[in-house]
Design an enzyme around this catalytic site. Sequence first.
Site, mmCIF file in Angstrom:
data_model
loop_
_atom_site.group_PDB
_atom_site.id
_atom_site.type_symbol
_atom_site.label_atom_id
_atom_site.label_comp_id
_atom_site.label_asym_id
_atom_site.label_seq_id
_atom_site.Cartn_x
_atom_site.Cartn_y
_atom_site.Cartn_z
ATOM 1 N NE ARG A 171 13.298 13.868 -0.767
ATOM 2 C CZ ARG A 171 12.809 14.900 -1.448
ATOM 3 N NH1 ARG A 171 11.744 15.543 -0.989
ATOM 4 N NH2 ARG A 171 13.379 15.291 -2.571
ATOM 5 C CB SER A 262 14.540 18.284 -1.866
ATOM 6 O OG SER A 262 14.254 19.338 -2.755
ATOM 7 C CG HIS A 263 11.040 20.797 -0.386
ATOM 8 N ND1 HIS A 263 11.262 19.758 -1.250
ATOM 9 C CD2 HIS A 263 9.765 20.645 0.064
ATOM 10 C CE1 HIS A 263 10.177 19.009 -1.327
ATOM 11 N NE2 HIS A 263 9.255 19.526 -0.534
ATOM 12 C CG ASP A 448 15.301 23.463 -2.626
ATOM 13 O OD1 ASP A 448 16.215 23.848 -3.375
ATOM 14 O OD2 ASP A 448 14.798 22.323 -2.717
ATOM 15 C CG ASP A 450 18.193 19.893 -3.375
ATOM 16 O OD1 ASP A 450 17.270 20.709 -3.158
ATOM 17 O OD2 ASP A 450 18.070 18.928 -4.148
ATOM 18 C CG ASP A 452 16.023 20.794 -6.322
ATOM 19 O OD1 ASP A 452 15.713 21.438 -5.303
ATOM 20 O OD2 ASP A 452 15.641 19.631 -6.543
ATOM 21 N NE ARG A 453 11.393 21.185 -4.363
ATOM 22 C CZ ARG A 453 10.208 20.593 -4.250
ATOM 23 N NH1 ARG A 453 9.131 21.340 -4.035
ATOM 24 N NH2 ARG A 453 10.086 19.287 -4.334
ATOM 25 C CB THR A 516 4.225 15.529 -9.662
ATOM 26 O OG1 THR A 516 3.131 16.442 -9.854
ATOM 27 C CG2 THR A 516 5.219 16.134 -8.683
ATOM 28 C CD GLU A 535 8.218 19.014 -10.780
ATOM 29 O OE1 GLU A 535 8.152 17.835 -11.157
ATOM 30 O OE2 GLU A 535 8.736 19.369 -9.697
ATOM 31 C CB SER A 537 6.503 21.786 -6.254
ATOM 32 O OG SER A 537 7.137 21.061 -7.287
ATOM 33 C CE LYS A 548 12.653 20.043 -7.929
ATOM 34 N NZ LYS A 548 12.406 18.648 -8.311
#
Length: 724
Positions: A171, A262-263, A448, A450, A452-453, A516, A535, A537, A548
């Site tokens: 990233r 991601s987020h 989020d 993508d 996954d959260r 993690t 997690e 997060s 996730k």
Amino acid sequence: SELPPLPADQASDMVQHPSRRLAGRPFLLPQQHSRSAGTVILVVALAALACVISSAPSFLRVPSPQTSTFSRGNSATATVSARGSHHAKTFCSKEPFPKLSRWGFYNKQHHQQHQEVQDRQRAFAWLFAKGKNGGRNENLEILRGGATATAVEEHITQPFDGQKPGTSGLRKKAAVFEEPGYLENFVQAIFDTNPELKEETLVLGGDGRYLNKRASMIILRMAAANGVSRVVTMPNFLASTPAISHLVRSFDAKGAIILTASHNPGGPKEDFGIKYNTANGGPAPTSVTDTIYGRTQTIKKYRITGEEPAKTAFDKPGTTRLGNMEVVVVDAVGEYSKMMQGIFDFPSIRRLMQRKDFSMVFDAMNGVAGPFARRIFVDDLGADASSIVNGVPLPDFGGAHPDPNLKYAETLVSTMQLVDGVGTDEEKSPGGDDDDAASLPDFGAAADGDADRNMVCGPRFFVTPSDSLAIITAYAQETIPYFKDGLKGVARSMPTSGAVDAVAQKLNLKMYEVPTGWKFFGNLMDAGSLSICGEESFGTGSDHIREKDGIWAVLAWLSILAHKNQDGRRKLVTVKDIVEEHWRTYGRSYYTRYDYENVESEKAEAMITYLRDNLEKLRQETPGLRIADDFEYTDPVDKSVASQQGVRLVFRDNSRIIFRLSGTGSVGATIRMYVEAVAPPPSEGSGSAIDKAPSEALAPLVELGLKIAKLEEFTGREEPTVIT
């Protein structure tokens, strides 16, 4: 012109054709097998002309070419040397041909079959029209696929610093990925170090952030150039990370390249990311990402097709080709929906949606979750269309930060009145008992960028991710058909609270504590030892995929609510009711996380080093401290060891303070302090410690943690960036 069949063991006659020029440069065309008298005269005239002007200034002459080779069969290769604005090229079979003269003549009979000559013509036309310059050496290869021919280049490149993947991929700021060769280097390193992708299937997609489609087009061309036989993608290369994991498994792919940060925020001035998932559908393990990083440090060239597909070529489901490679565009939303219907009891959830006293809101945060949420919650389950907010994926997520927590999920926090975005505080907000709480949605969730959260809440009631994991685990077997035969085991990341540990102990389940990073769950799942994991997060999932899964977690909660509200005549059992019942049964883990974002890396490392160097002193001087260490994990499956995964301070009552550096940022470092205070379930006739305000229960440990780590001294920060 039409050519007769050509013997495979003879070379083509080639001549510089004076009447055809592309981009101001001579263009080589094969001569006809049977020359007319006019053609012969023309050739003689050209030869004479060449002799007359052979002493012309060098800038008028095509430079002498360098020798290169092509292989017989379905491909041909040529070396292209760019000198100023000119190009030179020559061909030879496995036995080298004589070099071309300065003017491009040589005498050989026809070689190879008609189609291969036409392929070379198309490739030459592309090459000269492209008009490269500047002294770069490139290789040109012709890939034939169906009725098309695709030219492939090998570009000379140099390593970039800092291409080491973090917790889940590489990233950086989008502008870094826009630097010429930066993306290409990393992608080529993936292909170079994962030879199993050659002549196999690769899945490609991303979360729709800025650069998503442009980068996907580049990767698609590189996949074709590196021998991938099939790429599975989706319209506009847009899919959630969980859906891509599912496609890897359902199409028996050897891996996936996922474009997501991601987020993290998106846009021209924000973050972009790329990560590689392996054949199980999960993030590549550390051994693989370390190998990819090693290759980025020594890379000298990358391969890419010269021809760019039409921008609309992959806008809808269907099958097409790029050279030898098949490109399959699938309905990722539909495929994911089918998977969810095979896991959950959709009719039961649909009955919950039909209750007049139930409503929900889902905040997609302008990420990729929007189309998936609309398909599942609205089309499949019957929720009102207005229940999906911020449901259109945007390259910059609407200028927002697509992280589903109490600070950044502003729409959901406001809609559900979650106490000014600082979490549940019973002193200020008693939950859903106020008169005006009846007008709020009964269930709220967010995902989020993508998807996954996830974040879950009730009216004025926030559910911590650690509690969410524990509650899903407790109800899984009786509410989710996928788990009807029981759970194999459960796991959490080390910083996640021990709430799920209490459930595992009571249900006699195997319990794993891992570092993690979702990749650490994958081995346990593949070994058949793990069913549900999570997690702190905001990541929760199961072994249906190897990522996730935000929407999966929301469906799990809707399944619990549907189970608790089977009798439509009774008062609605709320999210708050379910969580408080869980606390009374298993006890409560008060939990918070302090994030210090974009800290100078040197200062962050200095703080962690200070803690590691003083662990023994902390053991001796801190009252009630049972464990002081730097967490190390040995994988029970492959015996690999992950060390220095976070400094742990564990007290005799199982309360904890944890410090670690996050690997998901794109600039600087993020320091995270996790604080957990444990309250056992109330015994009969005794007072209860589960009803405190989180701020009250956690205050002593937070103060101790800040003092021990000297956070203000090391970072210069008086307050954290985010408190969850």
